[in-house]
Design a protein around this motif. Structure first.
Motif, PDB file in Angstrom:
ATOM      1  N   ALA A 239      20.333   2.491  10.065  1.00 17.90           N
ATOM      2  CA  ALA A 239      19.129   2.071   9.289  1.00 17.90           C
ATOM      3  C   ALA A 239      19.361   2.917   7.756  1.00 17.90           C
ATOM      4  N   VAL A 240      19.455   3.970   7.738  1.00 18.94           N
ATOM      5  CA  VAL A 240      19.452   4.730   6.476  1.00 18.94           C
ATOM      6  C   VAL A 240      20.634   4.340   5.621  1.00 18.94           C
ATOM      7  N   GLY A 241      21.812   3.821   6.105  1.00 18.24           N
ATOM      8  CA  GLY A 241      22.742   3.382   5.091  1.00 18.24           C
ATOM      9  C   GLY A 241      22.602   1.978   4.938  1.00 18.24           C
ATOM     10  N   LEU A 242      22.013   1.161   5.778  1.00 17.39           N
ATOM     11  CA  LEU A 242      21.591  -0.319   5.255  1.00 17.39           C
ATOM     12  C   LEU A 242      20.577  -0.103   4.035  1.00 17.39           C
ATOM     13  N   ALA A 243      19.637   0.481   4.468  1.00 14.14           N
ATOM     14  CA  ALA A 243      18.549   0.874   3.575  1.00 14.14           C
ATOM     15  C   ALA A 243      18.850   1.133   2.038  1.00 14.14           C
ATOM     16  N   LEU A 244      19.748   2.348   1.999  1.00 11.82           N
ATOM     17  CA  LEU A 244      20.202   2.838   0.881  1.00 11.82           C
ATOM     18  C   LEU A 244      21.331   1.631  -0.025  1.00 11.82           C
ATOM     19  N   ALA A 245      21.851   0.923   1.029  1.00  8.92           N
ATOM     20  CA  ALA A 245      22.740  -0.070   0.335  1.00  8.92           C
ATOM     21  C   ALA A 245      21.909  -1.216  -0.177  1.00  8.92           C
ATOM     22  N   GLY A 246      20.716  -1.140  -0.036  1.00  4.38           N
ATOM     23  CA  GLY A 246      19.940  -2.376  -0.670  1.00  4.38           C
ATOM     24  C   GLY A 246      19.620  -3.823   0.413  1.00  4.38           C
ATOM     25  N   ALA A 247      19.406  -3.213   1.490  1.00  9.10           N
ATOM     26  CA  ALA A 247      19.301  -4.352   2.642  1.00  9.10           C
ATOM     27  C   ALA A 247      17.927  -4.978   2.145  1.00  9.10           C
ATOM     28  N   ASN A 248      17.658  -6.106   2.861  1.00 11.42           N
ATOM     29  CA  ASN A 248      16.191  -6.843   2.774  1.00 11.42           C
ATOM     30  C   ASN A 248      15.217  -6.184   3.445  1.00 11.42           C
ATOM     31  N   PRO A 249      14.193  -5.875   2.974  1.00  6.31           N
ATOM     32  CA  PRO A 249      13.162  -4.944   3.718  1.00  6.31           C
ATOM     33  C   PRO A 249      12.723  -5.826   5.084  1.00  6.31           C
ATOM     34  N   VAL A 250      12.527  -7.007   4.970  1.00 10.82           N
ATOM     35  CA  VAL A 250      12.274  -7.679   6.135  1.00 10.82           C
ATOM     36  C   VAL A 250      13.090  -7.657   7.473  1.00 10.82           C
ATOM     37  N   GLN A 251      14.294  -7.575   7.171  1.00 10.24           N
ATOM     38  CA  GLN A 251      15.248  -7.094   8.100  1.00 10.24           C
ATOM     39  C   GLN A 251      15.500  -5.558   8.248  1.00 10.24           C
ATOM     40  N   VAL A 252      15.503  -4.768   7.274  1.00  7.27           N
ATOM     41  CA  VAL A 252      15.329  -3.275   7.235  1.00  7.27           C
ATOM     42  C   VAL A 252      14.027  -2.956   6.480  1.00  7.27           C
ATOM     43  N   PRO A 253      12.865  -2.555   7.216  1.00  8.99           N
ATOM     44  CA  PRO A 253      11.757  -2.167   6.351  1.00  8.99           C
ATOM     45  C   PRO A 253      12.097  -0.711   5.735  1.00  8.99           C
ATOM     46  N   ALA A 254      12.946  -0.091   6.297  1.00 11.07           N
ATOM     47  CA  ALA A 254      13.115   1.190   5.433  1.00 11.07           C
ATOM     48  C   ALA A 254      13.678   0.986   4.268  1.00 11.07           C
ATOM     49  N   ALA A 255      14.291  -0.202   3.761  1.00 12.76           N
ATOM     50  CA  ALA A 255      14.593  -0.671   2.409  1.00 12.76           C
ATOM     51  C   ALA A 255      13.673  -0.704   1.455  1.00 12.76           C
ATOM     52  N   GLY A 256      12.281  -0.890   1.956  1.00 10.69           N
ATOM     53  CA  GLY A 256      11.243  -1.360   1.166  1.00 10.69           C
ATOM     54  C   GLY A 256      10.547  -0.475   0.440  1.00 10.69           C
ATOM     55  N   PRO A 257      10.226   0.956   0.857  1.00 14.06           N
ATOM     56  CA  PRO A 257       9.496   1.957   0.353  1.00 14.06           C
ATOM     57  C   PRO A 257      10.079   2.404  -1.039  1.00 14.06           C
ATOM     58  N   ALA A 258       9.122   2.419  -2.056  1.00 13.40           N
ATOM     59  CA  ALA A 258       9.483   2.854  -3.465  1.00 13.40           C
ATOM     60  C   ALA A 258       8.230   3.337  -3.943  1.00 13.40           C
ATOM     61  N   GLY A 259       8.307   4.777  -4.257  1.00 12.02           N
ATOM     62  CA  GLY A 259       7.366   5.424  -5.002  1.00 12.02           C
ATOM     63  C   GLY A 259       6.964   5.038  -6.413  1.00 12.02           C
TER      64      GLY A 259
ATOM     65  N   THR B  48       0.744  -1.143  -0.019  1.00 10.20           N
ATOM     66  CA  THR B  48      -0.225  -0.068  -0.073  1.00 10.20           C
ATOM     67  C   THR B  48       1.053   1.285   0.002  1.00 10.20           C
ATOM     68  N   ILE B  49       1.797   1.354   0.705  1.00  8.81           N
ATOM     69  CA  ILE B  49       2.739   2.377   0.986  1.00  8.81           C
ATOM     70  C   ILE B  49       3.312   2.539  -0.477  1.00  8.81           C
ATOM     71  N   ASN B  50       3.763   1.255  -1.254  1.00  9.40           N
ATOM     72  CA  ASN B  50       4.260   1.819  -2.470  1.00  9.40           C
ATOM     73  C   ASN B  50       3.379   1.788  -3.589  1.00  9.40           C
ATOM     74  N   SER B  51       2.049   2.008  -3.356  1.00  7.46           N
ATOM     75  CA  SER B  51       1.336   2.310  -4.374  1.00  7.46           C
ATOM     76  C   SER B  51       1.096   3.798  -4.502  1.00  7.46           C
ATOM     77  N   ALA B  52       1.934   4.736  -3.685  1.00  7.62           N
ATOM     78  CA  ALA B  52       1.991   6.134  -3.582  1.00  7.62           C
ATOM     79  C   ALA B  52       2.896   6.632  -4.674  1.00  7.62           C
ATOM     80  N   GLN B  53       2.125   7.650  -5.508  1.00  8.78           N
ATOM     81  CA  GLN B  53       3.272   8.511  -6.544  1.00  8.78           C
ATOM     82  C   GLN B  53       4.542   8.798  -6.057  1.00  8.78           C
ATOM     83  N   GLU B  54       4.752   9.430  -4.787  1.00  6.63           N
ATOM     84  CA  GLU B  54       5.791   9.849  -4.343  1.00  6.63           C
ATOM     85  C   GLU B  54       5.895   9.302  -2.869  1.00  6.63           C
ATOM     86  N   VAL B  55       7.088   8.675  -2.481  1.00  7.56           N
ATOM     87  CA  VAL B  55       7.241   8.121  -1.058  1.00  7.56           C
ATOM     88  C   VAL B  55       8.442   9.061  -0.454  1.00  7.56           C
ATOM     89  N   TRP B  56       8.176   9.869   0.552  1.00  9.48           N
ATOM     90  CA  TRP B  56       9.276  10.878   1.073  1.00  9.48           C
ATOM     91  C   TRP B  56       9.633  10.226   2.535  1.00  9.48           C
TER      92      TRP B  56
END
Ligand code: 6PG
Length: 276
Positions: free
Chosen positions: A230-250, A211-219
Motif C-alpha cells: 500500500a505504501v509503495g502504490l500510494a507513493l507511486a501515485g495510485a488513484n486514491p479511490v483504489q488506494v486511499p493512502a495515495a490521497g492525503p496531502a497536507g 477534511t483530512i487535506n485541510s490539515a497543515q501537516e499530514v503524517w
C-alpha cells in the motif's frame, strides 16, 4: 479553491519502536513550536497499533511535560461506532495511554459520537461536522453559528489542524475510508458514516479526504511488511479511490514516517535513504 498541497517527505526508521518514539518526539516538538507561535495547538489522532503506540511514546517521553497539554485541541480522524468506553474505541485507547495522564482540558477533547448518543453513524457524522464548524467559527470571529456551513468544503470552514496523524491498512485504507467504497469518493461533506467497514467493527465515523487535506501537516505513520504494498502504490501515485493512502496531502507538508518493513516497496526514485 483549495491551495496546492505542500511537499512530501519520507523518513524511514529501523523498527516499530524507533518509529513510535521518533514520531512522538516530532509531535511534541511540533506542538511546542505551534504553541509558542499561536498559544494553542491542534492534533487529529488516529486509531490503530502504530497510532496508539505513538501516543504511548509521547507520555513515556521525558519531553512530554514541556507541552502545555491544557492548550492542545484533540480531534479524531475516525472512530469505531461503539459504546463510550469500549476498549476497541480509538478515543478510549487514546485516553488510556495518553489523554488521562497529561492534564488535557476536557473542552478541547472532541471524541466522535457513539451509539449511546446517536441512532446511527450518519447522525454521529453530522454532529461531528457541526462540532468542526463551531470550532472553525470560534477561530474566525464574526461567523454566526446559524450560518455554519457543514456541507461545503470551504477551507476556512474547518478549524486549523496543525498535525493530522493517519495509519494505513494493508488494503491501503486511511482513517475509515476504504478502497472503492463510498467514503473515499465523498468531496462535499466534512465527515461520513461508514456501516460496511471491511475492518471490524463494521460501523464507523470518519473524516473525509478533503477534511483530512485541510490539515497543515499530514503524517502517515506506518509500520510492517503487510503495509509495504500500500505504501509503495500510494507513493507511486495510485488513484486514491483504489488506494486511499495515495490521497492525503497536507497544505504545508505530508510526512511519511515509516519503518524499514513498510518501506520495502517505496519507489527507488523517491527513497531519500537513511533512517530519520
Ligand atoms: O480505527 C482504525 O482502525 C484506524 O483509524 C485505522 O485507520 C488504522 O489506523 C489502520 O487500520 C492501521 O491500523 P494498524 O496500525 O493497527 O495496522
Amino acid at each position: 479553491m483549495s491551495p496546492a498541497p505542500g511537499p512530501v517527505r519520507i523518513n524511514i526508521h529501523p523498527s516499530f519502536d524507533v518509529l513510535a518514539a521518533t514520531t512522538a518526539a516530532r509531535l511534541i516538538t511540533k506542538l511546542l513550536d505551534v504553541q509558542n507561535e499561536r498559544g494553542e495547538a491542534t492534533v487529529v489522532l488516529t486509531g490503530g497499533t502504530v497510532g496508539i503506540a505513538t501516543l504511548k511514546a509521547v507520555v513515556d517521553s521525558p519531553a512530554c511535560s514541556a507541552v502545555d497539554w491544557s492548550k492542545v485541541n484533540f480531534w479524531w480522524g475516525d472512530e469505531r461506532f461503539l459504546p463510550v468506553g469500549d476498549p476497541e474505541s480509538n478515543a478510549k485507547q487514546a485516553r488510556d495511554v495518553l489523554l488521562d495522564k497529561i492534564g488535557v482540558d476536557p473542552a478541547r477533547v472532541h471524541p466522535m459520537g457513539s451509539p449511546d448518543q446517536f441512532a446511527d453513524t450518519q447522525a454521529a457524522a453530522a454532529d461531528y461536522a457541526r462540532q468542526l464548524a463551531v470550532a472553525a467559527a470560534a477561530e474566525h470571529p464574526g461567523t454566526e453559528e446559524e450560518n455554519l456551513d457543514t456541507t461545503a468544503i470551504v477551507w476556512n470552514a474547518l478549524p486549523r489542524f496543525d498535525v493530522l496523524l493517519l495509519g494505513i491498512g494493508p488494503d491501503g485504507h486511511i482513517a475509515s475510508l476504504f478502497p472503492e467504497m463510498a467514503g473515499i469518493r465523498v468531496r462535499n461533506e466534512l465527515v461520513v458514516g461508514v456501516d460496511n467497514s471491511p475492518k471490524p467493527p463494521p460501523s464507523r465515523v470518519s473524516l473525509t479526504l478533503p477534511t483530512i487535506n485541510s490539515a497543515q501537516e499530514v503524517w502517515m505513520v506506518v509500520s510492517g511488511s503487510d503495509k509495504a504494498g500500500a505504501v509503495g502504490l500510494a507513493l507511486a501515485g495510485a488513484n486514491p479511490v483504489q488506494v486511499p493512502a495515495a490521497g492525503p496531502a497536507g497544505r504545508v507538508k505530508t510526512l511519511w514516517l515509516i519503518d524499514q518493513d513498510a518501506a520495502a516497496k517505496v519507489p527507488e526514485n523517491l527513497f531519500l535513504g537513511g533512517a530519520s
